[in-house]
Design a protein around this motif. Sequence first.
Motif, PDB file in Angstrom:
ATOM      1  N   TYR A  56       0.834  -1.206   0.000  1.00 51.92           N
ATOM      2  CA  TYR A  56       0.000   0.000   0.000  1.00 51.92           C
ATOM      3  C   TYR A  56       0.871   1.259   0.000  1.00 51.92           C
ATOM      4  O   TYR A  56       0.612   2.196  -0.768  1.00 51.92           O
ATOM      5  CB  TYR A  56      -0.932  -0.002   1.212  1.00 51.92           C
ATOM      6  N   SER A  57       1.898   1.286   0.845  1.00 50.58           N
ATOM      7  CA  SER A  57       2.746   2.478   0.904  1.00 50.58           C
ATOM      8  C   SER A  57       3.525   2.651  -0.394  1.00 50.58           C
ATOM      9  O   SER A  57       3.726   3.778  -0.860  1.00 50.58           O
ATOM     10  CB  SER A  57       3.682   2.415   2.109  1.00 50.58           C
TER      11      SER A  57
ATOM     12  N   ALA B 119       2.481   1.739  -3.385  1.00 50.10           N
ATOM     13  CA  ALA B 119       1.521   2.225  -4.385  1.00 50.10           C
ATOM     14  C   ALA B 119       1.241   3.713  -4.183  1.00 50.10           C
ATOM     15  O   ALA B 119       1.183   4.477  -5.157  1.00 50.10           O
ATOM     16  CB  ALA B 119       0.228   1.423  -4.306  1.00 50.10           C
ATOM     17  N   GLN B 120       1.098   4.145  -2.935  1.00 50.26           N
ATOM     18  CA  GLN B 120       0.857   5.564  -2.672  1.00 50.26           C
ATOM     19  C   GLN B 120       2.053   6.403  -3.086  1.00 50.26           C
ATOM     20  O   GLN B 120       1.898   7.485  -3.652  1.00 50.26           O
ATOM     21  CB  GLN B 120       0.534   5.778  -1.186  1.00 50.26           C
ATOM     22  N   HIS B 121       3.254   5.921  -2.792  1.00 45.15           N
ATOM     23  CA  HIS B 121       4.466   6.639  -3.181  1.00 45.15           C
ATOM     24  C   HIS B 121       4.573   6.724  -4.702  1.00 45.15           C
ATOM     25  O   HIS B 121       4.931   7.770  -5.255  1.00 45.15           O
ATOM     26  CB  HIS B 121       5.700   5.947  -2.599  1.00 45.15           C
TER      27      HIS B 121
ATOM     28  N   ILE C 217       2.133   6.617  -6.947  1.00 50.44           N
ATOM     29  CA  ILE C 217       1.108   7.530  -7.459  1.00 50.44           C
ATOM     30  C   ILE C 217       1.538   8.975  -7.239  1.00 50.44           C
ATOM     31  O   ILE C 217       1.392   9.828  -8.129  1.00 50.44           O
ATOM     32  CB  ILE C 217      -0.255   7.242  -6.779  1.00 50.44           C
ATOM     33  N   GLU C 218       2.069   9.260  -6.067  1.00 49.47           N
ATOM     34  CA  GLU C 218       2.531  10.622  -5.777  1.00 49.47           C
ATOM     35  C   GLU C 218       3.689  11.009  -6.688  1.00 49.47           C
ATOM     36  O   GLU C 218       3.760  12.147  -7.168  1.00 49.47           O
ATOM     37  CB  GLU C 218       2.947  10.723  -4.307  1.00 49.47           C
TER      38      GLU C 218
END
Length: 72
Positions: A56-57, A59-61, A63-64
Amino acid sequence: MGKQPVKLKAVVYALSPFQQKIMTGLWKDLPGKIHHKVSENWISTILLLGPVIGTYSYAQHYIEKEKLEHRF
C-alpha cells in the motif's frame, strides 16, 4: 409383527423478544480477546500485515511520484 405408530414430541425453541441476549458473549471483553489473539499470533500478524502495508505504501508513493512528474 407389523409397524406400530410411535408418538413423537416436537420441541420448539423460541426466543423472547424482550430477552434476546444470545450475542452478548461475543462483545464482552472484546479488546482483551483481541489483545490475547494478537499476542499469541504476533509473528503471523507481522507476516500478514507487513506485505500489505508495504504494498500500500509503495503504491501511494508511486502515485505521488507520477503526479509530481507531470509538473515539469
